[in-house]
Design an enzyme around this catalytic site. Structure first.
Site, PDB file in Angstrom:
ATOM      1  N   TYR A 243       0.873  -1.180   0.207  1.00 43.38           N
ATOM      2  CA  TYR A 243       0.060  -0.099  -0.005  1.00 43.38           C
ATOM      3  C   TYR A 243       0.852   1.209  -0.048  1.00 43.38           C
ATOM      4  O   TYR A 243       0.431   2.197  -0.546  1.00 43.38           O
ATOM      5  CB  TYR A 243      -0.867   0.066   1.174  1.00 43.38           C
ATOM      6  CG  TYR A 243      -2.112  -1.147   0.901  1.00 43.38           C
ATOM      7  CD1 TYR A 243      -3.254  -0.901  -0.058  1.00 43.38           C
ATOM      8  CD2 TYR A 243      -2.202  -2.228   1.577  1.00 43.38           C
ATOM      9  CE1 TYR A 243      -4.118  -1.694  -0.152  1.00 43.38           C
ATOM     10  CE2 TYR A 243      -3.147  -3.288   1.209  1.00 43.38           C
ATOM     11  CZ  TYR A 243      -3.841  -3.029   0.213  1.00 43.38           C
ATOM     12  OH  TYR A 243      -4.910  -3.915  -0.058  1.00 43.38           O
TER      13      TYR A 243
ATOM     14  N   ARG B  15       1.251   1.631  -3.654  1.00 47.20           N
ATOM     15  CA  ARG B  15      -0.007   2.147  -4.255  1.00 47.20           C
ATOM     16  C   ARG B  15      -0.052   3.599  -3.877  1.00 47.20           C
ATOM     17  O   ARG B  15      -0.495   4.461  -4.851  1.00 47.20           O
ATOM     18  CB  ARG B  15      -1.113   1.565  -3.850  1.00 47.20           C
ATOM     19  CG  ARG B  15      -1.085   0.074  -4.034  1.00 47.20           C
ATOM     20  CD  ARG B  15      -1.577  -0.272  -5.255  1.00 47.20           C
ATOM     21  NE  ARG B  15      -0.328  -0.394  -6.284  1.00 47.20           N
ATOM     22  CZ  ARG B  15       0.604  -1.157  -6.175  1.00 47.20           C
ATOM     23  NH1 ARG B  15       0.834  -1.918  -5.417  1.00 47.20           N
ATOM     24  NH2 ARG B  15       1.454  -0.880  -7.057  1.00 47.20           N
TER      25      ARG B  15
ATOM     26  N   ASN C 156     -12.441   2.902  -5.847  1.00 48.13           N
ATOM     27  CA  ASN C 156     -11.118   3.330  -6.077  1.00 48.13           C
ATOM     28  C   ASN C 156     -10.602   3.790  -4.565  1.00 48.13           C
ATOM     29  O   ASN C 156     -11.388   4.630  -3.955  1.00 48.13           O
ATOM     30  CB  ASN C 156     -11.059   4.325  -7.320  1.00 48.13           C
ATOM     31  CG  ASN C 156     -11.111   3.737  -8.408  1.00 48.13           C
ATOM     32  OD1 ASN C 156     -11.300   2.315  -8.726  1.00 48.13           O
ATOM     33  ND2 ASN C 156     -11.261   4.363  -9.516  1.00 48.13           N
ATOM     34  N   VAL C 157      -9.312   3.545  -4.526  1.00 46.82           N
ATOM     35  CA  VAL C 157      -8.603   4.092  -3.237  1.00 46.82           C
ATOM     36  C   VAL C 157      -7.948   5.370  -3.437  1.00 46.82           C
ATOM     37  O   VAL C 157      -7.263   5.775  -2.579  1.00 46.82           O
ATOM     38  CB  VAL C 157      -8.107   3.054  -2.394  1.00 46.82           C
ATOM     39  CG1 VAL C 157      -9.027   1.785  -1.988  1.00 46.82           C
ATOM     40  CG2 VAL C 157      -6.926   2.229  -3.637  1.00 46.82           C
ATOM     41  N   ASP C 158      -7.699   5.759  -4.987  1.00 51.05           N
ATOM     42  CA  ASP C 158      -7.074   7.013  -5.145  1.00 51.05           C
ATOM     43  C   ASP C 158      -7.947   8.411  -4.609  1.00 51.05           C
ATOM     44  O   ASP C 158      -9.282   7.988  -4.530  1.00 51.05           O
ATOM     45  CB  ASP C 158      -6.525   7.048  -6.492  1.00 51.05           C
ATOM     46  CG  ASP C 158      -7.597   6.974  -7.569  1.00 51.05           C
ATOM     47  OD1 ASP C 158      -8.633   7.863  -7.620  1.00 51.05           O
ATOM     48  OD2 ASP C 158      -7.540   6.258  -8.518  1.00 51.05           O
TER      49      ASP C 158
ATOM     50  N   HIS D 266     -14.136   1.247  -0.690  1.00 50.49           N
ATOM     51  CA  HIS D 266     -13.272   0.614  -0.315  1.00 50.49           C
ATOM     52  C   HIS D 266     -12.076   1.284   0.396  1.00 50.49           C
ATOM     53  O   HIS D 266     -10.939   0.965   0.575  1.00 50.49           O
ATOM     54  CB  HIS D 266     -12.660  -0.370  -1.436  1.00 50.49           C
ATOM     55  CG  HIS D 266     -13.581  -1.216  -2.183  1.00 50.49           C
ATOM     56  ND1 HIS D 266     -13.522  -1.762  -3.538  1.00 50.49           N
ATOM     57  CD2 HIS D 266     -14.713  -1.970  -1.551  1.00 50.49           C
ATOM     58  CE1 HIS D 266     -14.657  -2.430  -3.695  1.00 50.49           C
ATOM     59  NE2 HIS D 266     -15.104  -2.687  -2.484  1.00 50.49           N
TER      60      HIS D 266
ATOM     61  N   GLY E 111     -15.745   1.945 -15.958  1.00 52.66           N
ATOM     62  CA  GLY E 111     -14.546   1.162 -15.657  1.00 52.66           C
ATOM     63  C   GLY E 111     -14.296   0.148 -14.444  1.00 52.66           C
ATOM     64  O   GLY E 111     -13.353   0.176 -13.503  1.00 52.66           O
ATOM     65  N   THR E 112     -15.313  -0.612 -14.312  1.00 55.61           N
ATOM     66  CA  THR E 112     -15.143  -1.596 -13.417  1.00 55.61           C
ATOM     67  C   THR E 112     -15.536  -3.115 -13.900  1.00 55.61           C
ATOM     68  O   THR E 112     -16.544  -3.074 -14.656  1.00 55.61           O
ATOM     69  CB  THR E 112     -16.084  -1.332 -11.953  1.00 55.61           C
ATOM     70  OG1 THR E 112     -16.050  -2.741 -11.331  1.00 55.61           O
ATOM     71  CG2 THR E 112     -17.603  -0.827 -12.358  1.00 55.61           C
ATOM     72  N   SER E 113     -14.933  -3.987 -13.540  1.00 58.05           N
ATOM     73  CA  SER E 113     -15.438  -5.300 -14.025  1.00 58.05           C
ATOM     74  C   SER E 113     -16.615  -5.928 -13.573  1.00 58.05           C
ATOM     75  O   SER E 113     -16.955  -6.846 -13.788  1.00 58.05           O
ATOM     76  CB  SER E 113     -14.155  -6.392 -13.731  1.00 58.05           C
ATOM     77  OG  SER E 113     -13.897  -6.359 -12.387  1.00 58.05           O
TER      78      SER E 113
END
Ligand code: OAD
Length: 232
Positions: A56, A59, A90-92, A107, A173-175
């Site tokens: 992390y 990241r 997203n965690v950004d 998340h 943009g997510t699976s």
């Protein structure tokens, strides 16, 4: 006073791909190079805290050097005409830095760390790394404030409430491979319009009435926002 229609946007790693941040499940994505069990589960943390902290820290450092791309930026234009809520996996913090007003992180966030005994003790470390031995005020090791597999997703309750009042729901943009995030689309009222922007349309689409824009976020968001800003 006329109320603005509500748009809820669910984003995933794909919206940050053009900012240079790797997705998880694309080829050469993060989960090709790391095992989920090692770096994104409570068991991985118990086994090797140093490896998890290092993952992390990397990241966090990468996200800090990345900049919002057109996909993030163009979404802000919608706020002139709509009540816009972004629910991101997203965690950004690229939606924040692009200027969006209402962002819910499902998340967690890379720039935050927290106590490993009390999840409410959260600290903003910005882009700084943490180390083994860095402790919260209760004396327990600090850990990333990221939701791992097998952990609760506290913000899902608020996200479901948002989805259930969406006049328009947009997925970017997510699976749609990770629950409960992927289930949000089932909370959108029947009759609300749903759009999906992704160069590789995920399988779930067959099960729902969704208009697909098979393009990268920057191009697809431009196209959809132009259309939604023109509509009456
Ligand atoms: P994934 O890596 O599973 O999916 C990324 C999606 O982005 C795919 O559908 C790609 O086709 C798409 N994509 C790639 N480039 C794109 C671009 N330029 N523009 C638009 N879309 C693009 O990532 P997520 O669905 O976000 O959770 O993953 C969900 C969760 O799984 C993450 O939040 C993370 C991960 O494990 C945790 O760590 C708890």
């Amino acid at each position: 006073m006329q109320t603005k229609p509500t748009i809820v946007i669910l984003t995933g790693a794909g919206i940050s791909a053009e900012s240079g941040l790797k997705t998880f499940r694309d080829s050469d994505g993060l989960w090709e190079n790391y095992r989920i069990e090692d770096v994104a589960t409570p068991q991985g943390w118990q086994k090797n805290k140093e490896a998890v902290i290092r993952f992390y820290n990397e990241r966090r450092a990468q996200a800090a050097t990345a900049n919002p791309n057109d996909g993030h930026k163009i979404l802000v234009e919608l706020e002139e005409k709509y009540e816009v809520f972004i629910v991101t996996q997203n965690v950004d913090d690229l939606h924040e830095r692009a200027g969006s007003s209402n962002i819910l992180h499902l998340h967690g966030m890379l720039r935050e760390v927290r106590s490993s005994v009390n999840p409410d003790l959260v600290y903003d470390v910005g882009e700084k790394p943490i180390r083994l031995g860095d402790k919260c005020e209760l004396g327990s090791q600090l850990r990333p404030n990221v939701v791992w597999f097998g952990e609760q997703v506290p913000n899902i309750v608020d996200a479901m409430a948002l989805a259930s009042k969406a006049d328009i729901f947009i997925v970017i943009g997510t699976s749609m491979a990770v629950y409960p995030a992927a289930s949000l689309i089932y909370h959108v009222p029947k009759g609300s319009k749903k759009y999906l922007i992704d160069p590789n349309i995920p399988d779930f689409v067959g099960r729902e009435e969704v208009s697909c824009i098979p393009k990268k976020a920057s191009e697809g968001v431009r196209e959809l926002v132009d259309y939604l800003m023109k509509g009456s």
